[in-house]
Design a protein around this motif. Structure first.
Motif, PDB file in Angstrom:
ATOM      1  N   ALA A   1       7.528  57.842 -49.171  1.00 21.71           N
ATOM      2  CA  ALA A   1       6.430  57.825 -50.155  1.00 21.71           C
ATOM      3  C   ALA A   1       5.519  56.621 -49.924  1.00 21.71           C
ATOM      4  CB  ALA A   1       6.986  57.790 -51.563  1.00 21.71           C
ATOM      5  N   GLY A   2       4.241  56.889 -49.913  1.00 23.43           N
ATOM      6  CA  GLY A   2       3.246  55.828 -49.811  1.00 23.43           C
ATOM      7  C   GLY A   2       2.752  55.542 -48.409  1.00 23.43           C
ATOM      8  N   ILE A   3       3.318  56.199 -47.384  1.00 20.95           N
ATOM      9  CA  ILE A   3       2.862  55.920 -46.026  1.00 20.95           C
ATOM     10  C   ILE A   3       1.788  56.893 -45.539  1.00 20.95           C
ATOM     11  CG2 ILE A   3       5.102  54.944 -45.412  1.00 20.95           C
ATOM     12  CD1 ILE A   3       5.458  57.457 -43.594  1.00 20.95           C
ATOM     13  N   HIS A   4       1.527  57.931 -46.308  1.00 19.32           N
ATOM     14  CA  HIS A   4       0.592  58.975 -45.884  1.00 19.32           C
ATOM     15  C   HIS A   4      -0.856  58.588 -46.202  1.00 19.32           C
ATOM     16  CE1 HIS A   4       4.553  60.807 -46.675  1.00 19.32           C
ATOM     17  NE2 HIS A   4       4.311  61.359 -45.511  1.00 19.32           N
ATOM     18  N   SER A   5      -1.775  59.301 -45.581  1.00 20.58           N
ATOM     19  CA  SER A   5      -3.193  59.008 -45.817  1.00 20.58           C
ATOM     20  C   SER A   5      -3.601  59.401 -47.237  1.00 20.58           C
ATOM     21  CB  SER A   5      -4.061  59.758 -44.802  1.00 20.58           C
ATOM     22  OG  SER A   5      -3.961  61.154 -45.011  1.00 20.58           O
ATOM     23  N   LYS A   6      -4.727  58.848 -47.668  1.00 27.84           N
ATOM     24  CA  LYS A   6      -5.271  59.139 -49.000  1.00 27.84           C
ATOM     25  C   LYS A   6      -6.676  59.731 -48.833  1.00 27.84           C
ATOM     26  CE  LYS A   6      -3.463  55.921 -52.342  1.00 27.84           C
ATOM     27  NZ  LYS A   6      -3.747  54.693 -53.096  1.00 27.84           N
TER      28      LYS A   6
END
Length: 103
Positions: free
Chosen positions: A46-51
């Motif tokens: 969680a939190g490493i993906h693009s936004k």
């Protein structure tokens, strides 16, 4: 980390299940198994993906053309939408905007 799949995201998964089950017997179950495994991976990643859409992270499914849109809280990951990437990007943007306004 706890994972919470919000109601609208659950409905997205059910809609995907019905679509793939209509394509072939058992394919809907395989879809759900695959997507839930992708969601479960958020416990670690969680939190490493693009936004690409404002404050939503986007995890791309490994086996289906779907994206899981989520936010990371202090002690939990909140899954807001599970959307077909073949949709028009403006439709996806509008859908995420409607989720944000309803919360």
């Amino acid at each position: 980390m706890r994972i919470q799949i919000l109601d609208r995201a659950e409905r997205d998964l059910i809609e995907g299940f019905h679509f793939y089950e209509s394509q072939g017997l058992g394919l809907g179950s395989y879809f759900l198994t695959s997507l839930y495994a992708d969601i479960e991976s958020l416990r670690i990643y969680a939190g490493i993906h693009s936004k690409p859409y404002k404050s939503y992270y986007r995890l791309l499914s490994r086996r289906f053309p779907f994206a899981i849109f989520y936010k990371v809280g202090e002690n939990a990951v909140f899954v807001y939408a599970v959307l077909d990437c073949r949709r028009n990007p403006s439709w996806i943007r509008d859908r995420l905007r409607s989720v944000r306004e309803s919360n």
